[in-house]
Design a protein around this motif. Structure first.
Motif, PDB file in Angstrom:
ATOM      1  N   LEU A   1      -1.068  10.175  -0.124  1.00 12.90           N
ATOM      2  CA  LEU A   1      -0.631  11.463   0.407  1.00 12.90           C
ATOM      3  C   LEU A   1      -1.235  11.777   1.765  1.00 12.90           C
ATOM      4  O   LEU A   1      -0.558  12.325   2.643  1.00 12.90           O
ATOM      5  N   ASN A   2      -2.513  11.431   1.944  1.00 16.70           N
ATOM      6  CA  ASN A   2      -3.191  11.777   3.197  1.00 16.70           C
ATOM      7  C   ASN A   2      -4.341  10.807   3.466  1.00 16.70           C
ATOM      8  O   ASN A   2      -5.442  10.999   2.958  1.00 16.70           O
ATOM      9  N   PRO A   3      -4.097   9.763   4.273  1.00 21.29           N
ATOM     10  CA  PRO A   3      -5.163   8.789   4.562  1.00 21.29           C
ATOM     11  C   PRO A   3      -6.393   9.419   5.209  1.00 21.29           C
ATOM     12  O   PRO A   3      -7.530   8.987   4.933  1.00 21.29           O
ATOM     13  N   ASP A   4      -6.184  10.446   6.054  1.00 23.27           N
ATOM     14  CA  ASP A   4      -7.319  11.104   6.702  1.00 23.27           C
ATOM     15  C   ASP A   4      -8.200  11.813   5.675  1.00 23.27           C
ATOM     16  O   ASP A   4      -9.439  11.759   5.750  1.00 23.27           O
ATOM     17  N   LEU A   5      -7.559  12.482   4.718  1.00 21.56           N
ATOM     18  CA  LEU A   5      -8.307  13.140   3.658  1.00 21.56           C
ATOM     19  C   LEU A   5      -9.036  12.104   2.807  1.00 21.56           C
ATOM     20  O   LEU A   5     -10.161  12.343   2.352  1.00 21.56           O
ATOM     21  N   ALA A   6      -8.413  10.954   2.607  1.00 18.86           N
ATOM     22  CA  ALA A   6      -9.044   9.880   1.833  1.00 18.86           C
ATOM     23  C   ALA A   6     -10.320   9.407   2.525  1.00 18.86           C
ATOM     24  O   ALA A   6     -11.364   9.257   1.878  1.00 18.86           O
ATOM     25  N   TYR A   7     -10.251   9.201   3.838  1.00 16.48           N
ATOM     26  CA  TYR A   7     -11.444   8.790   4.581  1.00 16.48           C
ATOM     27  C   TYR A   7     -12.533   9.851   4.475  1.00 16.48           C
ATOM     28  O   TYR A   7     -13.717   9.536   4.285  1.00 16.48           O
ATOM     29  N   ALA A   8     -12.145  11.117   4.585  1.00 16.66           N
ATOM     30  CA  ALA A   8     -13.115  12.218   4.498  1.00 16.66           C
ATOM     31  C   ALA A   8     -13.755  12.302   3.121  1.00 16.66           C
ATOM     32  O   ALA A   8     -14.896  12.766   2.981  1.00 16.66           O
ATOM     33  N   SER A   9     -13.018  11.833   2.109  1.00 12.68           N
ATOM     34  CA  SER A   9     -13.522  11.872   0.734  1.00 12.68           C
ATOM     35  C   SER A   9     -14.275  10.601   0.357  1.00 12.68           C
ATOM     36  O   SER A   9     -14.666  10.433  -0.802  1.00 12.68           O
ATOM     37  N   GLY A  10     -14.452   9.708   1.319  1.00  6.66           N
ATOM     38  CA  GLY A  10     -15.157   8.454   1.041  1.00  6.66           C
ATOM     39  C   GLY A  10     -14.299   7.390   0.406  1.00  6.66           C
ATOM     40  O   GLY A  10     -14.816   6.435  -0.189  1.00  6.66           O
ATOM     41  N   ILE A  11     -12.989   7.531   0.518  1.00  3.64           N
ATOM     42  CA  ILE A  11     -12.047   6.563  -0.051  1.00  3.64           C
ATOM     43  C   ILE A  11     -11.493   5.693   1.069  1.00  3.64           C
ATOM     44  O   ILE A  11     -11.070   6.207   2.109  1.00  3.64           O
ATOM     45  N   ASP A  12     -11.497   4.394   0.863  1.00  2.93           N
ATOM     46  CA  ASP A  12     -10.963   3.462   1.849  1.00  2.93           C
ATOM     47  C   ASP A  12      -9.489   3.175   1.533  1.00  2.93           C
ATOM     48  O   ASP A  12      -9.187   2.500   0.540  1.00  2.93           O
ATOM     49  N   PRO A  13      -8.543   3.690   2.347  1.00  5.78           N
ATOM     50  CA  PRO A  13      -7.118   3.465   2.066  1.00  5.78           C
ATOM     51  C   PRO A  13      -6.738   1.987   2.018  1.00  5.78           C
ATOM     52  O   PRO A  13      -5.841   1.603   1.264  1.00  5.78           O
ATOM     53  N   LYS A  14      -7.409   1.153   2.824  1.00  6.88           N
ATOM     54  CA  LYS A  14      -7.096  -0.270   2.821  1.00  6.88           C
ATOM     55  C   LYS A  14      -7.483  -0.911   1.486  1.00  6.88           C
ATOM     56  O   LYS A  14      -6.803  -1.803   0.987  1.00  6.88           O
ATOM     57  N   ARG A  15      -8.588  -0.449   0.914  1.00  7.58           N
ATOM     58  CA  ARG A  15      -8.990  -0.959  -0.392  1.00  7.58           C
ATOM     59  C   ARG A  15      -7.973  -0.560  -1.460  1.00  7.58           C
ATOM     60  O   ARG A  15      -7.633  -1.352  -2.341  1.00  7.58           O
ATOM     61  N   GLU A  16      -7.505   0.671  -1.386  1.00  5.90           N
ATOM     62  CA  GLU A  16      -6.507   1.135  -2.355  1.00  5.90           C
ATOM     63  C   GLU A  16      -5.180   0.401  -2.166  1.00  5.90           C
ATOM     64  O   GLU A  16      -4.463   0.154  -3.129  1.00  5.90           O
ATOM     65  N   GLN A  17      -4.876   0.061  -0.916  1.00  8.86           N
ATOM     66  CA  GLN A  17      -3.686  -0.748  -0.651  1.00  8.86           C
ATOM     67  C   GLN A  17      -3.818  -2.107  -1.322  1.00  8.86           C
ATOM     68  O   GLN A  17      -2.860  -2.640  -1.892  1.00  8.86           O
ATOM     69  N   LEU A  18      -5.019  -2.662  -1.301  1.00 13.37           N
ATOM     70  CA  LEU A  18      -5.274  -3.948  -1.953  1.00 13.37           C
ATOM     71  C   LEU A  18      -5.112  -3.832  -3.466  1.00 13.37           C
ATOM     72  O   LEU A  18      -4.539  -4.714  -4.114  1.00 13.37           O
ATOM     73  N   VAL A  19      -5.598  -2.738  -4.050  1.00 14.71           N
ATOM     74  CA  VAL A  19      -5.443  -2.497  -5.484  1.00 14.71           C
ATOM     75  C   VAL A  19      -3.962  -2.442  -5.851  1.00 14.71           C
ATOM     76  O   VAL A  19      -3.514  -3.057  -6.835  1.00 14.71           O
ATOM     77  N   LEU A  20      -3.199  -1.722  -5.040  1.00 16.57           N
ATOM     78  CA  LEU A  20      -1.756  -1.614  -5.276  1.00 16.57           C
ATOM     79  C   LEU A  20      -1.078  -2.969  -5.135  1.00 16.57           C
ATOM     80  O   LEU A  20      -0.176  -3.320  -5.915  1.00 16.57           O
ATOM     81  N   THR A  21      -1.533  -3.758  -4.174  1.00 17.04           N
ATOM     82  CA  THR A  21      -0.987  -5.090  -3.954  1.00 17.04           C
ATOM     83  C   THR A  21      -1.212  -5.989  -5.169  1.00 17.04           C
ATOM     84  O   THR A  21      -0.304  -6.700  -5.611  1.00 17.04           O
ATOM     85  N   VAL A  22      -2.424  -5.952  -5.712  1.00 19.05           N
ATOM     86  CA  VAL A  22      -2.741  -6.752  -6.900  1.00 19.05           C
ATOM     87  C   VAL A  22      -1.862  -6.313  -8.079  1.00 19.05           C
ATOM     88  O   VAL A  22      -1.317  -7.148  -8.817  1.00 19.05           O
ATOM     89  N   GLY A  23      -1.737  -5.006  -8.253  1.00 16.19           N
ATOM     90  CA  GLY A  23      -0.905  -4.492  -9.338  1.00 16.19           C
ATOM     91  C   GLY A  23       0.542  -4.937  -9.219  1.00 16.19           C
ATOM     92  O   GLY A  23       1.171  -5.344 -10.206  1.00 16.19           O
ATOM     93  N   LEU A  24       1.088  -4.894  -8.003  1.00 15.53           N
ATOM     94  CA  LEU A  24       2.470  -5.317  -7.786  1.00 15.53           C
ATOM     95  C   LEU A  24       2.646  -6.806  -8.084  1.00 15.53           C
ATOM     96  O   LEU A  24       3.660  -7.219  -8.653  1.00 15.53           O
ATOM     97  N   ALA A  25       1.656  -7.596  -7.698  1.00 15.93           N
ATOM     98  CA  ALA A  25       1.730  -9.040  -7.964  1.00 15.93           C
ATOM     99  C   ALA A  25       1.746  -9.311  -9.466  1.00 15.93           C
ATOM    100  O   ALA A  25       2.488 -10.184  -9.941  1.00 15.93           O
TER     101      ALA A  25
END
Length: 263
Positions: A153-177
Motif C-alpha cells: 500500500l505504501n512503500p514509504d510508510l513501510a520504510y518508516a516502520s522498519g519494513i524492507d519492501p524489497k524483502r517483502e517482494q522476495l517473500v511474495l516471489t517465493v510464494g508465487l514460485a
C-alpha cells in the motif's frame, strides 16, 4: 476414499485455490499479472529439466520458477522497463521449455497436461505435494501479512516502520514460485495466472477489507474448482480450462453485483 479420482481432483482443486487466493490478492493489488505469467511459463522449462535429470517435477518447476522470479526482480532494479522485460522473459522461457521437451528421447510426456493441466490424473503423491505447498504458502502469507500489506500500500510508510519492501517482494516471489510449482499439474502453466487473478479480482468488488478479500478469493476459487469439475465431468470438456471459465463467470457476476451495490 482417495482411490476415487474425482475426490482426488476435488481436493487438488481446493488445495490450489487456497494457495493461490492470498497471493492472488497481492498480485492484483501490485498489478503483477505479467510477473506471474513469466513465472508460470518458466515452469515448463523446469518440467523438461526435471524429466531430463530424473528428479521431481515439483522440484524442477519450483527451482526454475523461482530463478525466473529472482531474475525479473534483479533486472527490474537495474533500469529495465518492467513490461518489456517480462514480455521477453515470459515468452523466451516458454519457448526454451518447449524446445527442451523435444530433446527428451525415451520420455513419455503429455505436454498438454502441463500447459493446460490434468487435474483428473492427480495421484496421492501429487495431492500431498499440492496440500503441502498450499499449507506452506498460507503459513508464509499469514506470517508476513502485515508487512506485505504495508509495503504494497505504501512503500514509504513501510520504510518508516522498519519494513524492507524489497524483502517483502522476495517473500511474495517465493510464494508465487511455490504456487506455480504445485498448480502446474492441476491447472497448467498457461492457466495458473488466471486462477491467481480471477478469484481475487472477483472478491475485490465484494470485500471491504484486505483480509475479507483474501477469504472471499479462497472461497470463490474453491467454488470455481468444484463447479468447473462438475461441468467438465458432465459435458466432457477439458477440466483446467473449464475451471477458469467458471471463475470468469463468477467474476462477471460479482462485478455486476458490486455495481448494483454502489447504485
Amino acid at each position: 476414499m482417495l482411490d476415487d479420482f474425482l475426490i482426488r481432483a476435488t481436493l487438488a482443486g481446493i488445495g490450489v485455490a487456497l494457495a493461490a487466493a492470498p497471493l492472488g490478492c497481492f498480485v492484483v493489488w501490485r498489478r503483477m499479472a505479467y510477473f506471474g505469467d513469466a513465472t508460470s511459463h518458466a515452469a515448463i522449462l523446469g518440467v523438461a529439466l526435471s524429466l531430463a535429470l530424473s528428479t521431481s517435477v515439483f522440484a524442477g518447476a519450483l527451482a526454475v520458477a523461482l530463478a525466473m522470479a529472482l531474475t525479473v526482480s534483479t533486472l527490474s532494479d537495474r533500469g529495465f522497463a518492467m513490461d518489456t522485460l517480462l514480455g521477453v522473459l515470459a515468452h523466451s522461457a516458454l519457448a526454451f521449455g518447449l524446445v527442451a521437451v523435444s530433446f527428451l528421447n525415451g520420455v513419455r510426456l503429455d505436454l498438454n497436461a502441463y500447459l493446460f493441466g490434468d487435474i483428473l490424473a492427480v495421484s496421492r503423491s501429487d495431492l500431498a505435494v499440492i496440500w503441502g505447498g498450499a499449507v506452506l504458502v498460507v503459513i508464509l502469507t499469514l506470517w508476513r501479512w502485515s508487512a506485505l500489506l504495508t509495503s504494497t500500500l505504501n512503500p514509504d510508510l513501510a520504510y518508516a516502520s522498519g519494513i524492507d519492501p524489497k524483502r517483502e517482494q522476495l517473500v511474495l516471489t517465493v510464494g508465487l514460485a511455490v504456487v506455480v510449482a504445485v498448480a502446474i499439474k492441476v491447472i497448467g502453466a498457461l492457466l495458473i495466472v488466471a486462477l491467481l487473478i480471477i478469484p481475487a479480482a472477483s472478491a475485490r468488488s465484494l470485500a471491504r477489507t484486505p483480509e475479507t478479500m483474501a477469504a472471499f478469493a479462497a472461497v470463490l476459487g474453491a467454488i470455481s474448482a468444484l463447479l468447473g469439475l462438475r461441468v467438465s465431468f458432465q459435458y466432457d470438456t477439458p477440466a483446467g480450462p473449464t475451471i477458469v471459465c467458471v471463475a470468469a463467470i463468477i467474476f462477471l457476476a460479482s462485478t455486476i453485483a458490486g455495481q448494483l451495490k454502489k447504485a
